[in-house]
Every structure is written in C-alpha cells, then in structure tokens.
Design a protein around this motif. Structure first.
Motif, PDB file in Angstrom:
ATOM      1  N   ARG A 102      17.554  41.588  -4.553  1.00 26.81           N
ATOM      2  CA  ARG A 102      18.049  42.906  -4.166  1.00 26.81           C
ATOM      3  C   ARG A 102      19.552  43.069  -4.386  1.00 26.81           C
ATOM      4  N   LEU A 103      20.172  42.095  -5.026  1.00 29.79           N
ATOM      5  CA  LEU A 103      21.599  42.187  -5.330  1.00 29.79           C
ATOM      6  C   LEU A 103      21.863  42.702  -6.743  1.00 29.79           C
ATOM      7  N   GLU A 104      20.807  42.872  -7.509  1.00 25.11           N
ATOM      8  CA  GLU A 104      20.961  43.211  -8.922  1.00 25.11           C
ATOM      9  C   GLU A 104      21.849  44.425  -9.143  1.00 25.11           C
ATOM     10  N   ASN A 105      21.694  45.448  -8.330  1.00 27.36           N
ATOM     11  CA  ASN A 105      22.474  46.675  -8.514  1.00 27.36           C
ATOM     12  C   ASN A 105      23.928  46.521  -8.092  1.00 27.36           C
ATOM     13  N   TYR A 106      24.207  45.472  -7.303  1.00 23.98           N
ATOM     14  CA  TYR A 106      25.556  45.304  -6.774  1.00 23.98           C
ATOM     15  C   TYR A 106      26.420  44.347  -7.603  1.00 23.98           C
ATOM     16  N   TRP A 107      25.783  43.498  -8.415  1.00 20.67           N
ATOM     17  CA  TRP A 107      26.537  42.492  -9.162  1.00 20.67           C
ATOM     18  C   TRP A 107      27.600  43.077 -10.078  1.00 20.67           C
ATOM     19  N   PRO A 108      27.323  44.150 -10.850  1.00 22.35           N
ATOM     20  CA  PRO A 108      28.356  44.670 -11.761  1.00 22.35           C
ATOM     21  C   PRO A 108      29.665  45.007 -11.053  1.00 22.35           C
ATOM     22  N   GLY A 109      29.587  45.733  -9.942  1.00 22.10           N
ATOM     23  CA  GLY A 109      30.790  46.090  -9.197  1.00 22.10           C
ATOM     24  C   GLY A 109      31.481  44.873  -8.602  1.00 22.10           C
ATOM     25  N   ALA A 110      30.676  43.958  -8.067  1.00 23.14           N
ATOM     26  CA  ALA A 110      31.241  42.748  -7.464  1.00 23.14           C
ATOM     27  C   ALA A 110      31.927  41.888  -8.508  1.00 23.14           C
ATOM     28  N   MET A 111      31.308  41.770  -9.673  1.00 22.02           N
ATOM     29  CA  MET A 111      31.888  40.954 -10.745  1.00 22.02           C
ATOM     30  C   MET A 111      33.167  41.570 -11.295  1.00 22.02           C
ATOM     31  N   GLU A 112      33.195  42.888 -11.379  1.00 20.39           N
ATOM     32  CA  GLU A 112      34.394  43.572 -11.873  1.00 20.39           C
ATOM     33  C   GLU A 112      35.587  43.291 -10.966  1.00 20.39           C
ATOM     34  N   ALA A 113      35.362  43.386  -9.649  1.00 19.91           N
ATOM     35  CA  ALA A 113      36.436  43.119  -8.696  1.00 19.91           C
ATOM     36  C   ALA A 113      36.871  41.656  -8.755  1.00 19.91           C
ATOM     37  N   THR A 114      35.901  40.755  -8.878  1.00 15.20           N
ATOM     38  CA  THR A 114      36.214  39.328  -8.942  1.00 15.20           C
ATOM     39  C   THR A 114      36.975  38.985 -10.216  1.00 15.20           C
ATOM     40  N   HIS A 115      36.557  39.538 -11.344  1.00 16.41           N
ATOM     41  CA  HIS A 115      37.228  39.266 -12.614  1.00 16.41           C
ATOM     42  C   HIS A 115      38.687  39.715 -12.577  1.00 16.41           C
ATOM     43  N   ALA A 116      38.972  40.797 -11.869  1.00 16.84           N
ATOM     44  CA  ALA A 116      40.349  41.274 -11.750  1.00 16.84           C
ATOM     45  C   ALA A 116      41.205  40.251 -11.004  1.00 16.84           C
ATOM     46  N   LYS A 117      40.647  39.683  -9.951  1.00 15.48           N
ATOM     47  CA  LYS A 117      41.380  38.660  -9.195  1.00 15.48           C
ATOM     48  C   LYS A 117      41.561  37.396 -10.032  1.00 15.48           C
ATOM     49  N   VAL A 118      40.520  37.015 -10.738  1.00 11.28           N
ATOM     50  CA  VAL A 118      40.588  35.822 -11.588  1.00 11.28           C
ATOM     51  C   VAL A 118      41.658  35.991 -12.660  1.00 11.28           C
ATOM     52  N   ALA A 119      41.704  37.158 -13.267  1.00 15.61           N
ATOM     53  CA  ALA A 119      42.696  37.425 -14.309  1.00 15.61           C
ATOM     54  C   ALA A 119      44.109  37.310 -13.753  1.00 15.61           C
ATOM     55  N   LYS A 120      44.313  37.806 -12.540  1.00 12.16           N
ATOM     56  CA  LYS A 120      45.639  37.724 -11.917  1.00 12.16           C
ATOM     57  C   LYS A 120      46.015  36.277 -11.647  1.00 12.16           C
TER      58      LYS A 120
END
Length: 207
Positions: free
Chosen positions: A120-138
């Motif tokens: 039931r997390l399938e719909n939430y992963w894109p948004g969660a990953m986008e936010a995480t990738h931004a932190k990782v990039a920083k």
C-alpha cells in the motif's frame, strides 16, 4: 450557526475516528485491525463509523498518507546557503527524533506496512523518493566540497532514520533499558544530544 456547529461536530468525530484508527493500525497492522474495533475506540456504532468513512482500506490510506506527508514536509534541508552542514544535520536528527517520540503510533504504522511487504506504499514512493533524493544530493555536495568526510549520502540518511526510528518502534525496550519513560525531558534531551553527536562525528564533524 447550526451549519458551523455541524461542521465542528463532524470534524471532532473524524478526529476521534482517526485517533482510533491510528491506535488500532499501530497495534495490529492493516490485516489485524477491524472497523468494529475502530468504531468501539471512537465510541461509535459500526454503522455510524461507515457513515463517515468509505471502508477500512480508505481509512488506512488516509492514515498512511498522514505519515508520509508529514515526513516529506518536515524533513527538508533549509535552502538558505548560510545553513552549515552541522546545523542542517543536527536539525534533521532533531526533527526526526521529535516525530518518532511524539508520534510513535504513526511511525510504527509505516514500519508495520514495510514489514508486511509495503503493497500500500506504491502510490507514496515517488514523492518520498523525490524528497529523499534532494537531501542526498545536498549531502553529497557537502562531501564534494570537503565539508564532510567521504561518504554516501544515501547511507547517512538511512543511518539517521534507523537511529531515530528505533525510539518509536522499540519504545518498550528503550524504556526498559533507560529505566525511564522516553517522554521524560531529561531523557529526551540526553537521547537527542547523543544522537546528534554520533551523527556529526560519523560524518566527520565536531559536535
């Protein structure tokens, strides 16, 4: 006036339903929770509960969305260039720990969903990953600048998550070991200071 009272009453009932759902889902997961138990916790009849919600699946999705939306909005590094890596990482640890300590049931719902396969997390992963990738990039940019020791930003985020999430998922064990409730101000402050120092030192920074 009557419309305002009705609106307020509906909001209060929905708040009770959400509180009851959070308690049930955090204890029993999606499969183990029942709308009958949720209705009883909310002090409603089952028929009354279904007047306000579509079904258990929809209610669970709403609760799960609350968790993911909170994390996505809270855990964002300040875009202000004046914020140092030390300040940003300290704040990140502090906010994540605060959420774990203040919302242990919500945090556990996410953990239980992951352990059950995360269907039931399938719909939430894109948004969660986008936010995480931004932190990782920083974080990786700080590494490239030499502000942090050579490390993988993804792993640092995962380690901070594991360190803080422990206090919501294993509250009972933590309180047994510390011989004190995690809500005690002095205990909470000690945990926060230790975690921040641990993360900063591991990242090559002085606390």
């Amino acid at each position: 006036m009557r419309t305002e009272r009705s609106k307020q009453s509906r909001q209060e009932i929905m708040r009770k339903i959400l509180d009851a759902a959070i308690a049930e889902f955090s204890q029993h997961g999606f499969q183990g929770a029942s709308t009958q138990a949720i209705a009883e916790r909310a002090q409603l009849k089952k028929s009354q509960l279904h007047y306000y919600i579509e079904d258990k699946e929809a209610l669970y999705a709403q609760v799960l969305g609350m968790v993911l939306d909170s994390w996505r909005s809270f855990f964002v590094f300040d875009s202000d260039a004046k914020q140092s890596p030390r300040e940003a990482l300290s704040e990140f640890v502090r906010v994540k720990l605060d959420y774990a300590l203040e919302n242990p049931e919500l945090s556990r719902i996410f953990t239980m969903e992951v352990l059950s396969g995360g269907a039931r997390l399938e719909n939430y992963w894109p948004g969660a990953m986008e936010a995480t990738h931004a932190k990782v990039a920083k974080i990786n940019s700080w590494v490239a600048e030499g502000a942090l020791r050579p490390l993988d930003g993804r792993l640092l985020i995962m380690h901070i998550w594991a360190l803080t999430q422990y206090y919501s998922d294993y509250t009972l064990q933590a309180e047994m070991l510390l011989e004190s409730p995690l809500t005690a101000p002095d205990v909470r402050q000690k945990i926060e200071q230790e975690l921040i120092q641990f993360v900063l030192s591991g990242a090559g920074l002085r606390a």
